[in-house]
Structure formats: structure tokens, C-alpha cells
Design a protein around this motif. Structure first.
Motif, short mmCIF file in Angstrom:
data_model
loop_
_atom_site.label_atom_id
_atom_site.label_comp_id
_atom_site.label_asym_id
_atom_site.label_seq_id
_atom_site.Cartn_x
_atom_site.Cartn_y
_atom_site.Cartn_z
N HIS A 231 0.83 -1.21 0.00
CA HIS A 231 0.00 0.00 0.00
C HIS A 231 0.86 1.26 0.00
O HIS A 231 0.53 2.24 -0.67
CB HIS A 231 -0.94 -0.01 1.21
N ARG A 232 1.94 1.24 0.74
CA ARG A 232 2.81 2.41 0.76
C ARG A 232 3.47 2.63 -0.60
O ARG A 232 3.61 3.78 -1.05
CB ARG A 232 3.87 2.24 1.85
N ALA A 233 3.85 1.55 -1.25
CA ALA A 233 4.41 1.68 -2.60
C ALA A 233 3.36 2.22 -3.56
O ALA A 233 3.66 3.03 -4.44
CB ALA A 233 4.93 0.32 -3.07
N TRP A 234 2.12 1.77 -3.40
CA TRP A 234 1.02 2.26 -4.23
C TRP A 234 0.82 3.77 -4.05
O TRP A 234 0.67 4.52 -5.01
CB TRP A 234 -0.25 1.50 -3.86
N GLU A 235 0.85 4.22 -2.80
CA GLU A 235 0.66 5.64 -2.53
C GLU A 235 1.76 6.48 -3.17
O GLU A 235 1.52 7.63 -3.58
CB GLU A 235 0.61 5.87 -1.02
N GLU A 236 2.96 5.95 -3.25
CA GLU A 236 4.05 6.66 -3.92
C GLU A 236 3.90 6.63 -5.43
O GLU A 236 4.37 7.53 -6.13
CB GLU A 236 5.40 6.03 -3.53
N HIS A 237 3.23 5.61 -5.92
CA HIS A 237 3.16 5.36 -7.36
C HIS A 237 2.04 6.14 -8.04
O HIS A 237 2.18 6.56 -9.19
CB HIS A 237 2.95 3.85 -7.57
N VAL A 238 0.91 6.31 -7.36
CA VAL A 238 -0.27 6.87 -8.01
C VAL A 238 -0.16 8.39 -8.13
O VAL A 238 0.66 9.03 -7.44
CB VAL A 238 -1.55 6.49 -7.26
N PRO A 239 -0.99 9.00 -8.98
CA PRO A 239 -0.93 10.45 -9.14
C PRO A 239 -1.27 11.19 -7.84
O PRO A 239 -2.02 10.70 -6.99
CB PRO A 239 -2.01 10.72 -10.21
N ARG A 240 -0.70 12.37 -7.72
CA ARG A 240 -1.02 13.28 -6.63
C ARG A 240 -1.97 14.33 -7.20
O ARG A 240 -1.60 15.10 -8.09
CB ARG A 240 0.24 13.91 -6.07
N ILE A 241 -3.17 14.35 -6.68
CA ILE A 241 -4.25 15.15 -7.27
C ILE A 241 -4.60 16.32 -6.38
O ILE A 241 -4.70 16.18 -5.15
CB ILE A 241 -5.50 14.26 -7.51
N SER A 242 -4.79 17.46 -7.00
CA SER A 242 -5.21 18.66 -6.29
C SER A 242 -6.32 19.33 -7.10
O SER A 242 -6.15 19.59 -8.29
CB SER A 242 -4.03 19.63 -6.11
#
Length: 720
Positions: A231-242
Motif C-alpha cells: 500500500h505504501r508503494a502504491w501511494e508513492e506510485h499513483v498520481p497526486r491530485i489537487s
């Protein structure tokens, strides 16, 4: 025998239920963290309920719950107030309970004594494990002829059960300092003044006596487990949305988190990730659901599409088996791991679906357009060709050019499209259609599959395959618009029945036909008008069945409810044909609905209109999190951005139409090909940073691109 997904009337969870999910494991409890075993409550591992009762009492009384919430998809926290030995609730005892799910369950319990005096406590944890199969629980058929056997060891309570095939399932509960009994685990403790007492209760599932790889333990922190690392790797991998609109931003972030929690991993191919359909009933690989969910999630992680395709390719049918409905080239409907899965339909994979096979080919084409590794795409092409062979040899049962379905047994699914409930396919007057049935959207998917394979062949320089598939696509489109169009009603029939008569109900399915591009231009405006009518559009989303139809019921599963993924595909189809305003209305409607569901769209909700109730009405047994629903906001963002990459032509299209109330949108770390890009948009203006070399960004109005560049929104282009 009953089909795996035949009965939508599943056992409901209690209000305020808290769900934690990791891979195919999940746990559903009440808001206090207790599990009483009613409905879907329990902890599940490989489709077996390994915890059916988990009730914590302090000094003989339940805790007074204060709060229960998810800290992460796999982690929940519960806080309650304990009772003192004299029976008073107004005590200084506060119970903090941390729950992690994965290869079993780990519950960390801390009791804090805020008094200046020590507290003597008896703590009882009532435990049970019925080891029931998920399907039996879903259908309300619980109660084994022989209940699981209990055994007591040193600080350990165990449950074991053997099914009719000789497979043994079990679970052990263990906690240091506990006294096991037939009822659970008991602790006698004295908590110092201003002090704490802690314990960790570990539930470890067993299959034929073997525990999972890397099970929870009381000594290793749960944050170091495989699931948490993923899950932590996923959070680093996915887009950061604003996004300026905080509701839209929170919904998109929640969607990404849910998709991360629904990922499932192939133990034989650790790098291969697919997406499960949803909790609680569908924590497994589903052909149609997983394909559409990973398609709608491409902007978050195209790896989900690649892994889903590779996993399904490994399960593609190779023989004719009427029991599980396997046929050469057919993509399975559902894959299960439970104790009765093999008894349900002849194996752990069931193939009774008409649409997963063409959707497989569509997604291969879309993955190529998104810039996936050519080796991955090329390895999937033989499977795409086998899928097309199935469409033509087995899918088209009578040689009329349309794909039909009819189950060859008495236990498979009666209806084998996405509306697969027994009453889901009906005429305008409410009569049920009889098989063989050719569904409208299945023909649209088949058309899109031929188009996708034609374009893949063009890219590879295979002129013969390109020409053949393009010709099949053109012929299917012409036949569809002739046979399914109801000129007197101004919309497409839901299906053709066994007599080749149009099933004339007005449904959302024709919106899928817009998405796939099979609708003739001269009919699109009438379809759009009907979809946006008061009978179809609730203000939150599109009803599955129009309110003026004979079988309409706003609280049914498929006959008038609103499914977010369905509305998202309708919105995509409307945008494809240039109905920009209407597509935007649907997107905003669903984002508004999400706000009332805490930013997490459910599998479906009731089909009441905004004039009926001020908030969308929940459907009682809807899955949440659910892959289609989690992917919906991501797809809606693509619709509003009109973001469409096409690596086969080295172009990226971006022509945003963000409503004023949404404000500015920014997504960083978006994976496109092998590069990470940033997408920014406001109103009708957009920009992209970090483009791969040679990629040409076009920002002309989208309609011009459709008309002149032959590229259509979201990947299904017309062959020349």
C-alpha cells in the motif's frame, strides 16, 4: 446448485459497519469493532469466514463505543469506554483497539486507566469461527451439518473444519497472557493508576494445516507486513491530485485508496497485479468487472490493466465444459478460492459471461494506446485472437453476426451481461425476455473489439488482420443499427430475444453503445435526449431502467437503481458524440452523490430522483469499496479533462471542459508510457508538463479532433 453471483438479495451489514480490506482478505465489523456474525460481518480469508464472532467485554459488559474509523484501507481504529468492576460506565477506562487485516487478523488492544487508583479488570474476548463459505453466507445458507471442532492449547484457541472434498480449513486465535476457553480468551489484569494494559490478538487462518506466508505475529509490527508495504508503494506510485473543489479532490483521493485496497496479487507472478470486484461479496477476479474497472483506472495506474489482462489470459478457456461453461478462447466471469467454489460450478473459474471476452480485446487495444510495454501487448495478442475466435464460433450461436448467451446447464447464470440478476432483462411492459439473448451493449463491445484489433494490426503492419477486423466491425455496426434501433421510440432495444424480437425497454445499456462507438451519428442525439430525460436521469446519475417501464423499481438491483460505473460510461459515450453539456451534468451529479457517501461511491444506490429525496438513498447490500465505483471518479475526471493518449499515433489529446464550480485541477506523477507527466486544467484551458520526447500535445476543441483526426475520446477509434 446456485450460481456464484445469481442472487442479488444478499445479507446486509449493520448500519455504520467498518470494512478493512487487503488483497482478497477483508473484515466487516460493527462501529465498535465487535463482530456478531450477523449478515456479512466477519473476517474472511480465501472466501472463507475465519472469524464469525469477536466481542470484547470489560468486567462483563460491552464497551460503550465512542468512534470507529478507517485509518487506511487495511487498518481501522476503534475507541470505546469500558465499565468498572462495580458496573459503572462513567469510568476512567478507555479501550483503544487497532485492527489490521491481511493474512488473517491482528487486533492490538490498549486499555488506559485515567484514574489515580489501580483498576482490576476481567477482560473477555468471545470468539467463534464458523468457517463458512462466502457463497453460503451471501445466500443465507449458513449452518454446517458438523460445526467446526474447537481445541484449546497454551494461550491458543483453534477451530478446524473439513469440507466434502477433504480440504481442511481452520483458524487459531492466540494472545499472550490469555486463558483460552470454549468461549474465547479471558484475561485477568490489574491496570496501574494512570497506566495501561496491552495485548495483541492474532487470528491466523489455516489451509490443510498450513498458515499463510508471512502471517501476523505479536512481535513483528503490522506496519511491516507485505500488504502494508504494497500500500505504501502504491501511494508513492499513483498520481497526486489537487482540485479546488475539495469534494471532488477528496472523492478522487478516496477512489485511488480504494483501488489500492482492491488489488490482488498472483502468488506465481508477484509483479502481476489485478483488481478484485469489491467487498464483501466479490473479493475475487471478475472478468467484466476487473476489465472495466482497470480500463477506467488507466489514469491512476495502467499496471492494473496489464496485470488484469495477463491474469485473465492465463485462465482463458481451452475446452468445452458445460458445467462451468468454459469454451475455447472464452474469458472467465469469476474466479474463486473458497471451500465450495469447486462444488458450485465445476471448478474455481466460472465462464458464464457474454461480455468479458470482447472487453478483453478492447482493453488490450486501450493498453497499447496508453503506451504500455510493447512486449506485454504483443504477448497478449494471441489471447486477443483466441477471444475473437470465441466471439465468432461460440459467442455467435446462430451465425447471425450477433453474440448471444444461453446457459447450457441448470446452475449457471440465467443472464450473462452486466445486468445479470434473474429479472434484469425485460420488455417495456415488464415481461421477462427468454434466451438466447443478444444484448445491445455486448454487440457494442464486440464492435469495439474488432476496431481495437484492427488498429493493433495496423500498428504491426498486418494488413490482412487489419482489413478483416475492420470489415467485421463495419458489418456489425450496420446490422446493429438496423436490428436494434426502435424508430418509433427513438432509442435502442435492450436486446434481441430468442425469437429475434427487440426487447423494447429503455435502459442505460444504450449509453454503453455510445461509449463503444457503434451508434450511427444520425441516431445519437435521440439516444442522448432519452438518456437525459426525467425518466432516466435522477439528478445523481442514470437509472438502469427508465421510470416509465413496466419493471421499474427504484430499490431493485438492476431495474431502476443507479450504478456509478454505468453512469460514467454513459457520460463517456455522450462526450464521445459531442454532447459536452450533458456529459458534464452526469459527472457533477455523481460527484455530488459521492459527497453524501463520504467521498466513497458505492456499487449502486437507489434510483430516486432529487425531487424525491434531498440525498441519494443507499442500496442496502451494495458493495463498498467496489472496483467499478472506485474507478468511476477517475473516469469522470478523464471525461471532464478530455484526456486521451494515443501512442500508436504519438499524440496526446487534452481539451478540458471543467465546470466553473470544480475550479482548477492538477494531477502530478501520472504514468504515461514510461514517463511521469503532470496535467493541469482550468475551465477550457489545459497544459501538460514532462511529456515524453516526440509526443505532440494538441489543444484544439475536441469536436474538431473527432471529425478531422478520427480519434475518438478514450481509445476506441474508427478504422479507415
Amino acid at each position: 446448485m446456485t450460481a456464484w453471483n445469481e442472487d442479488p438479495v444478499a445479507q446486509a451489514s449493520v448500519p455504520g459497519a467498518v470494512t478493512v480490506v487487503e488483497g482478497t482478505s477483508f473484515c466487516i465489523s460493527g462501529p465498535s469493532g465487535d463482530i456478531h456474525g450477523g449478515g456479512a460481518q466477519g473476517a474472511y480469508y480465501q472466501d472463507t469466514r475465519v472469524v464469525s464472532r469477536w466481542v470484547l467485554t470489560v468486567n462483563g459488559a460491552p464497551r460503550e463505543p465512542l468512534t470507529g474509523r478507517n485509518q487506511a484501507a487495511y487498518h481501522a481504529e476503534f475507541i470505546g469506554r469500558g465499565r468498572s468492576a462495580d458496573g459503572k460506565f462513567d469510568t476512567p477506562l478507555v479501550v483503544q483497539h487497532e485492527r489490521h487485516v491481511g493474512p488473517g487478523l491482528r487486533d492490538d488492544i490498549v486499555i488506559r486507566n485515567y484514574s489515580a487508583q489501580p483498576a482490576t479488570c476481567r477482560i473477555d474476548l468471545a470468539l467463534d469461527a464458523d468457517l463458512e463459505d462466502l457463497f453460503d453466507i451471501k445466500g443465507g445458507n449458513t449452518g454446517k451439518a458438523e460445526p467446526p471442532k474447537r481445541s484449546i492449547g497454551h494461550e491458543v484457541l483453534s477451530f478446524t473444519s473439513e469440507d466434502s472434498d477433504g480440504q481442511r480449513r481452520g483458524v487459531t486465535f492466540q494472545a499472550a497472557g490469555s486463558t483460552p476457553t470454549d468461549e474465547g480468551l479471558t484475561f485477568h489484569v490489574s491496570i496501574p493508576a494512570r497506566g495501561t494494559w496491552t495485548t495483541s490478538v492474532i487470528a491466523t487462518p489455516l489451509t490443510n494445516g498450513e498458515s499463510p506466508d508471512e502471517p501476523f505475529s505479536a512481535t513483528a509490527p503490522p506496519d511491516g507486513s507485505v500488504g502494508v508495504r504494497r500500500h505504501r508503494a502504491w501511494e508513492e506510485h499513483v498520481p497526486r491530485i489537487s482540485v479546488t473543489d475539495t469534494n471532488v479532490q477528496q472523492t478522487l483521493v478516496h477512489s485511488q485508496q480504494d483501488l489500492g485496497s482492491l488489488r490482488i496479487f498472483d502468488p506465481h507472478h508477484p509483479g502481476r497485479v489485478a483488481v478484485a470486484a469489491g467487498a464483501p461479496w466479490f473479493m475475487a477476479l471478475f472478468g467484466r468487472d476487473s476489465l472495466l474497472a482497470s480500463y477506467m483506472s488507466l489514469m491512476v495506474d495502467p499496471g492494473l490493466a496489464a496485470g488484469t489482462l495477463q491474469t485473465l489470459a492465463g485462465l482463458q478457456g481451452s475446452k468445452v465444459d458445460t458445467d462451468c461453461e468454459e469454451e475455447p478462447g472464452r474469458i472467465p466471469h469469476e474466479v474463486r478460492l473458497g471451500t465450495t467454489a469447486g462444488q458450485s460450478l465445476g471448478g474455481t473459474a466460472y465462464y458464464g459471461t457474454a461480455d468479458a471476452t470482447p472487453l478483453f480485446v478492447v482493453l488490450v487495444g486501450e493498453l497499447s494506446r496508453w503506451g504500455a510495454d510493447p512486449e506485454v501487448v504483443n504477448s497478449l495478442l494471441p489471447h486477443a485472437d483466441r477471444a475473437i475466435e470465441w466471439m465468432e464460433k461460440y459467442g455467435d450461436r446462430d451465425g447471425d453476426g450477433f453474440i448471444e448467451y444461453q446457459r447450457p446447464n441448470e446452475h449457471g447464470l440465467v443472464n450473462q451481461g452486466w445486468k445479470d440478476s434473474p429479472d434484469g432483462i425485460n420488455f417495456a411492459d415488464g415481461r421477462m425476455a427468454e434466451a438466447p439473448i443478444a444484448l445491445a451493449e455486448v454487440q457494442a463491445y464486440a464492435y469495439a473489439a474488432y476496431v481495437a484489433r484492427s488498429l493493433l494490426a495496423r500498428e504491426a503492419g498486418d494488413a490482412a488482420v487489419e482489413r478483416r477486423c475492420a470489415e467485421r466491425a463495419a458489418a456489425l455496426k450496420q446490422a446493429f443499427n438496423e436490428k436494434f434501433w426502435l424508430s418509433e421510440k427513438g432509442y435502442f432495444a435492450l436486446a434481441l430475444d430468442k425469437n429475434k424480437q427487440p426487447v423494447d425497454s429503455c435502459t442505460s445499456n444504450m449509453g454503453h453503445c455510445l461509449w463503444a462507438g457503434i451508434v450511427d451519428e444520425d441516431k445519437a442525439s435521440l439516444v442522448a435526449e432519452r438518456l437525459m430525460s426525467a425518466e432516466m436521469f435522477t439528478g445523481w446519475g442514470i437509472r438502469t431502467l427508465a421510470s416509465d417501464m413496466g419493471a421499474y423499481n427504484p430499490v431493485s438491483y438492476h431495474n431502476g437503481s443507479v450504478w456509478p460505473h454505468d453512469t460514467a460510461l454513459v457520460a463517456t459515450g455522450l462526450m464521445r458524440y459531442g454532447f459536452v453539456k450533458e456529459a458534464g451534468q452526469l459527472a457533477l451529479g455523481l460527484f455530488d452523490a459521492a459527497k453524501h457517501f463520504g467521498g466513497q461511491l458505492p456499487e449502486l444506490f437507489c434510483g430516486f430522483g432529487r425531487d424525491d429525496f434531498s440525498e441519494p438513498v443507499p442500496y442496502p447490500t451494495a458493495c463498498s469499496p467496489q472496483a467499478w465505483a472506485a474507478a468511476t471518479p477517475i473516469q469522470l475526471a478523464r471525461v471532464l479533462l478530455r484526456l486521451d493518449p494515443d501512442f500508436t499515433r504519438n499524440v496526446l489529446h487534452l481539451a478540458p471542459i471543467l465546470p466553473e464550480e470544480v475550479g482548477e485541477f492538477q494531477a502530478d506523477n501520472v504514468l504515461l508510457g514510461s514517463s511521469r507527466i503532470s496535467v493541469r486544467a482550468s475551465g477550457v484551458n489545459g497544459s501538460v508538463a514532462g511529456l515524453p520526447n516526440g509526443l505532440d500535445l494538441r489543444t484544439e476543441p475536441w469536436l474538431e479532433l473527432v471529425l478531422h483526426d478520427e480519434v475518438v475520446l478514450h481509445g476506441i477509434s474508427e478504422p479507415e
